[in-house]
Design a protein around this motif. Structure first.
Motif, PDB file in Angstrom:
ATOM      1  N   PRO A  37       0.922  -1.315   0.024  1.00  0.00           N
ATOM      2  CA  PRO A  37      -0.245   0.025   0.025  1.00  0.00           C
ATOM      3  C   PRO A  37       0.880   1.186  -0.034  1.00  0.00           C
ATOM      4  N   LEU A  38       0.308   2.270  -0.542  1.00  0.00           N
ATOM      5  CA  LEU A  38       0.831   3.628  -0.536  1.00  0.00           C
ATOM      6  C   LEU A  38       1.007   4.356   0.903  1.00  0.00           C
ATOM      7  N   TYR A  39       0.010   3.821   1.722  1.00  0.00           N
ATOM      8  CA  TYR A  39      -0.165   4.401   3.153  1.00  0.00           C
ATOM      9  C   TYR A  39      -1.196   3.335   3.933  1.00  0.00           C
ATOM     10  N   ARG A  40      -0.494   2.931   5.141  1.00  0.00           N
ATOM     11  CA  ARG A  40      -1.190   2.046   5.846  1.00  0.00           C
ATOM     12  C   ARG A  40      -1.437   2.249   7.234  1.00  0.00           C
ATOM     13  N   ASN A  41      -1.340   3.456   7.781  1.00  0.00           N
ATOM     14  CA  ASN A  41      -1.343   3.933   9.220  1.00  0.00           C
ATOM     15  C   ASN A  41      -2.883   4.384   9.569  1.00  0.00           C
TER      16      ASN A  41
END
Length: 296
Positions: A245-249
């Protein structure tokens, strides 16, 4: 003036207006977006850190087709007007659909432009976004909701040039489970099916004219943002997903825009819990063949 940490918003969408030196930030702005809908607001600023507002840009009339779940407004300059693509839950069948509204100014007031949702009446559809293809023809890209189909879909549908309706049936571009990074979403209301979520598609052409799509899903029940690329360069794909993923937070529903001084930015909401969601702005890099996060 409000700072980003003071703005409760989901699904943030930025419209830069160079002639004014301003950014307009739209999004799901009801305090409880899971309940009755009151409308949409906009915030206006010049530095992506401090905002004036909120200013009301849409309030429904008594005969509007929805009064619940007002979600994910996106505003585009198209022709000589501004058009809002937004999701609402219909009164007649209680399914979600994306409709088009229009105004003469980014500050509204936006009024219904399409005759109700332009997505299929029998589908639960959300998060419609506008895409103009290489021939200059408008399309809506949207999600066929996981609650209805279990494995959420991202679909594309050709629109009339006036954006008032569809010119054909939707085409399924991909299903959530096709992405290697996403995992099943555990939902108490749907415990007996393998749920994969698609949310918030957004199209972006890179510096080498390659076509990318952002879309949100879940990893171990945390919100995440993925990216896919059309191997043909056309909206119909086929679409190839990045491994990671590009962002997972616990953030997502993103869009990419260019700042008034030419820098590329990604905006998402994070975290994904109401009422804690806030707009987040991240720097991204475009080398023509890939979109990557610089920070975050």
């Amino acid at each position: 003036m409000l700072e980003n940490k003071e703005v409760q918003i989901r699904d943030p969408f930025i419209l830069p207006v160079a002639s004014e030196g301003k950014y307009y930030m739209y999004g799901s702005t009801d305090t409880n977006i899971w309940g009755k809908g009151t409308g949409f607001n906009v915030y206006v600023g010049d530095d992506l850190q401090r905002w004036e507002g909120p200013y009301p840009v849409f309030r429904p009339d008594s005969d509007f087709f929805s009064d619940t779940n007002f979600w994910a407004p996106e505003v585009y300059a198209y022709g000589d007007r501004y058009y809002m693509f937004a999701t609402f839950r219909r009164k007649d069948n209680e399914l979600l659909g994306t409709a088009v509204l229009a105004a003469d100014s980014p500050l509204g007031p936006f009024k219904p432009h399409s005759e109700g949702p332009v997505t299929p009446e029998s589908w639960s559809s959300l998060d419609g976004t506008l895409f103009i293809d290489e021939q200059g023809s408008p399309w809506m890209v949207f999600c066929h909701e996981w609650q209805q189909v279990a494995d959420g879909e991202v679909c594309a549908m050709r629109l009339s040039d006036d954006l008032k309706g569809a010119l054909g049936e939707p085409v399924v571009l991909f299903r959530a489970s096709e992405a290697p990074w996403t995992t099943p979403y555990v939902a108490k209301r749907y415990p007996d099916q393998d749920n994969y979520v698609t949310d918030g598609p957004f199209l972006f052409r890179s510096s080498s004219n390659q076509l990318f799509m952002l879309w949100a899903g879940f990893i171990e029940n945390k919100y995440a943002l993925g990216i896919a690329k059309s191997s043909s360069g056309r909206i119909t794909g086929p679409w190839v997903h990045e491994e990671q993923p590009l962002y997972r937070n616990d953030g997502g529903h993103g869009m990419i825009f260019r700042t008034l001084d030419g820098q590329l930015k990604l905006t998402i909401h994070a975290p994904n819990q109401t009422p804690d969601e806030r707009p987040l702005f991240l720097n991204i890099s475009d080398n023509g063949d890939a979109i990557t996060l610089i920070n975050g």
